[in-house]
Design a protein around this motif. Sequence first.
Motif, PDB file in Angstrom:
ATOM      1  N   ASP A   1       0.842  -1.191   0.000  1.00  0.00           N
ATOM      2  CA  ASP A   1       0.000   0.000   0.000  1.00  0.00           C
ATOM      3  C   ASP A   1       0.884   1.250   0.000  1.00  0.00           C
TER       4      ASP A   1
ATOM      5  N   HIS B   1       1.893   5.060   0.563  1.00  0.00           N
ATOM      6  CA  HIS B   1       1.508   6.078   1.531  1.00  0.00           C
ATOM      7  C   HIS B   1       2.187   7.430   1.338  1.00  0.00           C
ATOM      8  N   ARG B   2       3.425   7.433   0.804  1.00  0.00           N
ATOM      9  CA  ARG B   2       4.156   8.707   0.822  1.00  0.00           C
ATOM     10  C   ARG B   2       5.094   8.827  -0.378  1.00  0.00           C
TER      11      ARG B   2
ATOM     12  N   LYS C   1      -1.792  16.516   0.407  1.00  0.00           N
ATOM     13  CA  LYS C   1      -2.496  15.409   1.046  1.00  0.00           C
ATOM     14  C   LYS C   1      -3.735  15.069   0.231  1.00  0.00           C
TER      15      LYS C   1
ATOM     16  N   ASN D   1      -7.425  10.117   0.119  1.00  0.00           N
ATOM     17  CA  ASN D   1      -7.215   8.753   0.625  1.00  0.00           C
ATOM     18  C   ASN D   1      -6.110   8.705   1.685  1.00  0.00           C
ATOM     19  N   GLY D   2      -5.541   9.863   2.032  1.00  0.00           N
ATOM     20  CA  GLY D   2      -4.528   9.932   3.077  1.00  0.00           C
ATOM     21  C   GLY D   2      -3.102   9.953   2.583  1.00  0.00           C
ATOM     22  N   ARG D   3      -2.869   9.617   1.321  1.00  0.00           N
ATOM     23  CA  ARG D   3      -1.501   9.665   0.791  1.00  0.00           C
ATOM     24  C   ARG D   3      -0.974  11.096   0.827  1.00  0.00           C
ATOM     25  N   GLN D   4       0.328  11.197   1.099  1.00  0.00           N
ATOM     26  CA  GLN D   4       0.951  12.516   1.178  1.00  0.00           C
ATOM     27  C   GLN D   4       2.180  12.604   0.275  1.00  0.00           C
TER      28      GLN D   4
ATOM     29  N   GLY E   1       5.927   2.472   0.287  1.00  0.00           N
ATOM     30  CA  GLY E   1       4.767   1.642   0.570  1.00  0.00           C
ATOM     31  C   GLY E   1       5.030   0.732   1.751  1.00  0.00           C
ATOM     32  N   THR E   2       4.049  -0.089   2.092  1.00  0.00           N
ATOM     33  CA  THR E   2       4.148  -0.950   3.269  1.00  0.00           C
ATOM     34  C   THR E   2       5.126  -2.110   3.072  1.00  0.00           C
TER      35      THR E   2
END
Length: 356
Positions: free
Chosen positions: A161, A163-164, A243, A246-249, A269-270
């Motif tokens: 996933d 995220h940043r 931002k 969906n929260g991604r930055q 990602g994770t």
Amino acid sequence: MTFTLNWAILGAGNISSQFVFDLLLNNERATGYHHIIESIGCSSKEKGEEFIKSNNIVLANNYLTSPTTQTYEEIYKNPDIDVVYIGTPHTFHKEQAINCLNNGKHVLVEKPITVNKKEAEEIFEAAKKNNKFCMEAVWTRFFPTIEILKTKVYKEHVIGDVHRLFADLSYQCDVKSLPVTSRVRDRKLAAGSLLDIGIYPITYSRILLDDKVGSKASKFEQKSFLTIDKDDLVDHLCSIIIKYENGRQALLTSSELVDGPKAYVRLEGTKGWVEMYSDNPARAKHFKIFDKSGKEIFEYKDDSGYNGFIYEANAVGNDIKAGKLENEIMPHDESLLVMGLMDQIREENGLKYDQD
């Protein structure tokens, strides 16, 4: 099956040289795209002839066509030209693009397409009125590297996933040693790192954190800082935080005061991360993927020999051949979205140009 496009190159600077290099290399490789350079538009005949000579535009690599040097007005009126590549400073783009469109030419306009969103809207209105293709030349979007990376990340989920994102385009150009009339510092040319190079980190955030473009784009919010020089009154240091809903930055930076990192993009990602590398962060040619332990699990390099402009040039050819007026990867409303974002950043930080 081949498709021929007759180009005029408006502006005889470095960016136009890089664009022309790719067209000529394509022609030497005898691909299905015949990109013929018909004319060079610039401020003087001598400069145009020097451009033709220094870029080695000869009969053998230009499908037996010897380009002419013309004034801008002659370019607009030339019936032998299908499409104009506009590689002049962005303060001139609106007038030049509209003149091309009003005279029946398709246009590919170098980024940023204009100084602000309002000017870009005027260009796109002229394109629609004249039923002509028009696109902002955001070449980064068209590299095969980008499609391969998106497949790895979002279809194969190799880093889990997402995220940043960190994205930077910075170079140390010794600003203080340059006169305030230089291209890097001149307010009259809408200078500054945001419009000139900050648009690329913004572009990476649009490409790698959102799978939609333009009017369909995912919602996001931004916070930004510009450091504005007290002498030239333009920004040479820019930081933006994006931002998405969906929260991604994304942390996006640009500077003309310091050199940027070797890995100018890092997507996290994770299950791992991606790093992108290049001699020019706008040129998306090389990336590596690492798992959580730091082990390299995939690498891709574009070793085509092209600068990378050929990919957008071929996309323009495909769209014109198909009778389209805009491109699906870089539609008009994506240009307007990014221009609007940069307008907002400048307004919040007190950076205005005459065009505003």
